[in-house]
Design a protein around this motif. Structure first.
Motif, PDB file in Angstrom:
ATOM      1  N   LYS A  71      14.010   3.414   4.121  1.00 18.25           N
ATOM      2  CA  LYS A  71      13.690   3.908   5.463  1.00 18.25           C
ATOM      3  C   LYS A  71      12.196   3.845   5.726  1.00 18.25           C
ATOM      4  O   LYS A  71      11.754   3.417   6.796  1.00 18.25           O
ATOM      5  CB  LYS A  71      14.201   5.347   5.627  1.00 18.25           C
ATOM      6  CG  LYS A  71      14.002   5.887   7.045  1.00 18.25           C
ATOM      7  CD  LYS A  71      14.591   7.279   7.194  1.00 18.25           C
ATOM      8  CE  LYS A  71      14.392   7.788   8.623  1.00 18.25           C
ATOM      9  NZ  LYS A  71      14.950   9.155   8.810  1.00 18.25           N
ATOM     10  N   GLN A  72      11.390   4.276   4.752  1.00 12.05           N
ATOM     11  CA  GLN A  72       9.935   4.228   4.903  1.00 12.05           C
ATOM     12  C   GLN A  72       9.451   2.791   5.067  1.00 12.05           C
ATOM     13  O   GLN A  72       8.581   2.511   5.894  1.00 12.05           O
ATOM     14  CB  GLN A  72       9.261   4.872   3.686  1.00 12.05           C
ATOM     15  CG  GLN A  72       9.434   6.370   3.582  1.00 12.05           C
ATOM     16  CD  GLN A  72       8.919   6.914   2.249  1.00 12.05           C
ATOM     17  OE1 GLN A  72       8.869   6.202   1.245  1.00 12.05           O
ATOM     18  NE2 GLN A  72       8.536   8.186   2.239  1.00 12.05           N
ATOM     19  N   ALA A  73      10.036   1.879   4.280  1.00 15.63           N
ATOM     20  CA  ALA A  73       9.648   0.473   4.347  1.00 15.63           C
ATOM     21  C   ALA A  73       9.964  -0.109   5.721  1.00 15.63           C
ATOM     22  O   ALA A  73       9.158  -0.837   6.312  1.00 15.63           O
ATOM     23  CB  ALA A  73      10.372  -0.325   3.260  1.00 15.63           C
ATOM     24  N   ALA A  74      11.157   0.207   6.235  1.00 11.11           N
ATOM     25  CA  ALA A  74      11.561  -0.314   7.544  1.00 11.11           C
ATOM     26  C   ALA A  74      10.672   0.235   8.654  1.00 11.11           C
ATOM     27  O   ALA A  74      10.259  -0.501   9.556  1.00 11.11           O
ATOM     28  CB  ALA A  74      13.024   0.034   7.812  1.00 11.11           C
ATOM     29  N   GLU A  75      10.379   1.534   8.584  1.00 12.00           N
ATOM     30  CA  GLU A  75       9.530   2.148   9.619  1.00 12.00           C
ATOM     31  C   GLU A  75       8.127   1.570   9.582  1.00 12.00           C
ATOM     32  O   GLU A  75       7.517   1.328  10.627  1.00 12.00           O
ATOM     33  CB  GLU A  75       9.504   3.668   9.433  1.00 12.00           C
ATOM     34  CG  GLU A  75      10.837   4.337   9.767  1.00 12.00           C
ATOM     35  CD  GLU A  75      10.847   5.820   9.451  1.00 12.00           C
ATOM     36  OE1 GLU A  75       9.930   6.274   8.710  1.00 12.00           O
ATOM     37  OE2 GLU A  75      11.768   6.522   9.921  1.00 12.00           O
ATOM     38  N   LEU A  76       7.608   1.331   8.376  1.00 11.35           N
ATOM     39  CA  LEU A  76       6.282   0.723   8.238  1.00 11.35           C
ATOM     40  C   LEU A  76       6.303  -0.703   8.786  1.00 11.35           C
ATOM     41  O   LEU A  76       5.379  -1.126   9.496  1.00 11.35           O
ATOM     42  CB  LEU A  76       5.869   0.718   6.765  1.00 11.35           C
ATOM     43  CG  LEU A  76       4.486   0.151   6.428  1.00 11.35           C
ATOM     44  CD1 LEU A  76       3.398   0.915   7.175  1.00 11.35           C
ATOM     45  CD2 LEU A  76       4.240   0.212   4.925  1.00 11.35           C
ATOM     46  N   GLY A  77       7.363  -1.443   8.468  1.00 14.47           N
ATOM     47  CA  GLY A  77       7.499  -2.804   8.977  1.00 14.47           C
ATOM     48  C   GLY A  77       7.608  -2.839  10.486  1.00 14.47           C
ATOM     49  O   GLY A  77       7.050  -3.727  11.143  1.00 14.47           O
ATOM     50  N   MET A  78       8.319  -1.874  11.063  1.00 11.57           N
ATOM     51  CA  MET A  78       8.486  -1.811  12.520  1.00 11.57           C
ATOM     52  C   MET A  78       7.159  -1.526  13.206  1.00 11.57           C
ATOM     53  O   MET A  78       6.837  -2.128  14.246  1.00 11.57           O
ATOM     54  CB  MET A  78       9.520  -0.745  12.875  1.00 11.57           C
ATOM     55  CG  MET A  78      10.959  -1.152  12.518  1.00 11.57           C
ATOM     56  SD  MET A  78      12.122   0.239  12.495  1.00 11.57           S
ATOM     57  CE  MET A  78      12.112   0.715  14.218  1.00 11.57           C
ATOM     58  N   ARG A  79       6.365  -0.629  12.639  1.00 10.23           N
ATOM     59  CA  ARG A  79       5.047  -0.329  13.224  1.00 10.23           C
ATOM     60  C   ARG A  79       4.148  -1.558  13.172  1.00 10.23           C
ATOM     61  O   ARG A  79       3.443  -1.876  14.142  1.00 10.23           O
ATOM     62  CB  ARG A  79       4.386   0.837  12.469  1.00 10.23           C
ATOM     63  CG  ARG A  79       4.965   2.200  12.797  1.00 10.23           C
ATOM     64  CD  ARG A  79       4.015   3.313  12.369  1.00 10.23           C
ATOM     65  NE  ARG A  79       3.784   3.323  10.929  1.00 10.23           N
ATOM     66  CZ  ARG A  79       4.526   3.977  10.063  1.00 10.23           C
ATOM     67  NH1 ARG A  79       5.573   4.680  10.477  1.00 10.23           N
ATOM     68  NH2 ARG A  79       4.235   3.965   8.781  1.00 10.23           N
ATOM     69  N   THR A  80       4.173  -2.247  12.024  1.00  8.85           N
ATOM     70  CA  THR A  80       3.367  -3.454  11.863  1.00  8.85           C
ATOM     71  C   THR A  80       3.787  -4.517  12.873  1.00  8.85           C
ATOM     72  O   THR A  80       2.946  -5.204  13.464  1.00  8.85           O
ATOM     73  CB  THR A  80       3.526  -4.009  10.438  1.00  8.85           C
ATOM     74  OG1 THR A  80       3.160  -2.998   9.499  1.00  8.85           O
ATOM     75  CG2 THR A  80       2.648  -5.230  10.226  1.00  8.85           C
ATOM     76  N   THR A  81       5.089  -4.657  13.077  1.00 10.04           N
ATOM     77  CA  THR A  81       5.615  -5.656  14.003  1.00 10.04           C
ATOM     78  C   THR A  81       5.208  -5.353  15.438  1.00 10.04           C
ATOM     79  O   THR A  81       4.884  -6.268  16.206  1.00 10.04           O
ATOM     80  CB  THR A  81       7.153  -5.716  13.894  1.00 10.04           C
ATOM     81  OG1 THR A  81       7.516  -6.039  12.547  1.00 10.04           O
ATOM     82  CG2 THR A  81       7.723  -6.782  14.818  1.00 10.04           C
ATOM     83  N   LEU A  82       5.221  -4.085  15.817  1.00  7.43           N
ATOM     84  CA  LEU A  82       4.818  -3.705  17.178  1.00  7.43           C
ATOM     85  C   LEU A  82       3.365  -4.064  17.447  1.00  7.43           C
ATOM     86  O   LEU A  82       3.015  -4.504  18.553  1.00  7.43           O
ATOM     87  CB  LEU A  82       5.044  -2.200  17.393  1.00  7.43           C
ATOM     88  CG  LEU A  82       6.492  -1.764  17.609  1.00  7.43           C
ATOM     89  CD1 LEU A  82       6.579  -0.245  17.698  1.00  7.43           C
ATOM     90  CD2 LEU A  82       7.055  -2.391  18.887  1.00  7.43           C
TER      91      LEU A  82
END
Length: 277
Positions: free
Chosen positions: A8-19
């Motif tokens: 979950k932490q990895a996905a949320e970090l990836g989503m922020r980076t993608t935005l």
């Protein structure tokens, strides 16, 4: 060494980076497209097209990560992790399509004489090169930390954009310095950039498809898993060790060999210790 984040932490970090990438790509697409039209540079216009496609592909990556962290349910007992490599595959295919489109248009422009690009386009490209390389380094660091294939694909998307801009910079420079007769250097640069994009996209597509097909991870990952399991007291050997990656998690099928004289309860306890380890 930093501990690996949870899925979950990895996905949320990836989503922020993608935005962050979406915002920057949208800004760059407008700048490059405007400069390319005004400065009559097809390489810059091709670059703008790629940046515009980056925005759409980043939204796919973001959506894939968002779906991947959904918890398991009755219809998806292993969770929704496959959404992550699926998103990476879609983006890789889009990159291949963009490369082919740019290549076809570049060849057309080579056979149609046109004016040399305006000198100011070089300044625009220099800004783009610095921005995209910085963004690549930021995103690839996140991808390595989270072990997310989708985020790594997104990072190389930024690197591809940087390479197309660099090729355009070289082509426009040749066209401006060499003068009449070398106007098509800009188009040859766009053609070269298309080849780079195609090559990188093909390399990104293979591991994404491999993950969708439950391809085993690297020998190093399996070696670490075996080492941890064999380190548990009471484990004599391993009969089977199958590993597959589903999104941001590894799933392990492991058979342990214990002393045959142990009670079922004792053997079961050892198996739980292996799982915990």
């Amino acid at each position: 060494m930093k501990p690996l984040p949870t899925a979950k932490q990895a996905a949320e970090l990836g989503m922020r980076t993608t935005l962050i990438g979406i915002v920057i790509n949208a800004f760059l697409a407008i700048i490059k497209g405007t400069a390319g039209v005004i400065g009559t540079s097809y390489a810059l216009i091709a670059d703008a097209i790629e940046s515009a496609s980056d925005v759409f592909s980043s939204l796919i990556i973001w959506s894939g990560l968002k779906i991947a962290i959904k918890p398991a349910d009755e219809n998806h007992p292993y969770g929704h992790g496959k959404a992550e490599p699926l998103a990476a595959s879609i983006v890789a295919v889009m990159l291949i399509g963009a490369a082919l489109l740019i290549a076809v248009q570049s060849i057309r422009e080579i056979f149609n004489p046109h004016h040399s690009p305006a000198p100011f386009t070089l300044g625009v490209l220099l800004l783009v090169i610095i921005t995209k390389e910085t963004l690549f380094r930021f995103v690839i660091k996140t991808g390595e930390h989270t072990q997310s294939l989708a985020v790594k694909t997104e990072a190389w998307h930024h690197r591809s954009d940087m390479l197309t801009s660099f090729a355009a910079f070289i082509g426009i420079s040749i066209a401006l310095i060499a003068g009449p007769g070398y106007e098509s250097a800009d188009d040859y640069a766009a053609l070269f950039a298309a080849g780079v994009i195609f090559f990188n996209a093909s390399n990104l597509l293979r591991p994404a498809i491999g993950e969708l097909m439950d391809e085993a991870p690297s020998n190093e990952v399996q070696r670490q898993i075996r080492g941890v399991a064999l380190g548990v007291r009471g484990v004599m050997a391993l009969d089977k060790c199958y590993v597959r990656k589903i999104g941001l998690n590894y799933y392990v099928d492991l058979h342990t060999v214990v002393n045959g004289k142990l009670t079922v309860e004792s053997a079961h306890k050892i198996s739980h210790q292996v799982q915990d380890a």
